[in-house]
Design a protein around this motif. Structure first.
Motif, PDB file in Angstrom:
ATOM      1  N   HIS A  66     -14.064   9.843 -16.147  1.00 12.87           N
ATOM      2  CA  HIS A  66     -13.782   8.431 -15.879  1.00 12.87           C
ATOM      3  C   HIS A  66     -12.607   8.183 -14.931  1.00 12.87           C
ATOM      4  N   ASP A 102     -16.214   8.014 -25.344  1.00 13.75           N
ATOM      5  CA  ASP A 102     -17.214   6.996 -25.024  1.00 13.75           C
ATOM      6  C   ASP A 102     -18.535   7.418 -25.689  1.00 13.75           C
ATOM      7  N   VAL A 108     -11.858   8.369 -22.956  1.00 13.54           N
ATOM      8  CA  VAL A 108     -11.341   7.124 -22.395  1.00 13.54           C
ATOM      9  C   VAL A 108      -9.912   6.997 -22.910  1.00 13.54           C
TER      10      VAL A 108
END
Length: 123
Positions: A66, A102, A108
């Motif tokens: 991410h 996630d 995250v």
């Protein structure tokens, strides 16, 4: 948590409030982030500023899904600052950056939803 695969764990045994208070979780600002090519799994090396009382601490985290180094620099994150340092390849990790999985199990990062002073302790 980055560095640990805990998403499939059941609720832990109860602890006392005093036990919780022993874990020193602080907000810091990432000041440097770079690819960590020596890591077994894709990861970044980071330097996080926790303010004048704690200073800048080094860590690594498997957060490449991410985030990129460019998106990490300047980001506020939450980290445990009172675990003993841990050698991760050539990096001595001085803090544990916190995150949650996630839907696919990728990390995250836990971040404040407002701009807050660095060094602030979780309560």
């Amino acid at each position: 948590m980055t560095g640990a695969n805990l998403e499939n764990c059941s609720v832990s045994d109860p602890i006392s409030f005093d036990d919780f208070m022993k874990v020193d979780v602080r907000v810091g600002r990432i000041v440097e982030a770079e690819v960590f090519p020596e890591a077994r799994k894709p990861a970044y090396k980071m330097r996080i500023d926790f303010g004048p009382d704690i200073g800048i601490r080094k860590t690594s985290a498997q957060i490449t899904t991410h985030y990129t180094p460019d998106t990490l620099v300047g980001k506020l994150v939450m980290a445990v600052v009172n675990f003993p340092p841990r050698q991760i390849g050539p990096v001595m990790s001085e803090v544990l950056t916190l995150g949650v999985p996630d839907a696919d199990g990728n990390v995250v990062l836990l971040t404040p939803d407002r701009d807050v002073p660095i060094g602030g302790r979780l309560f």
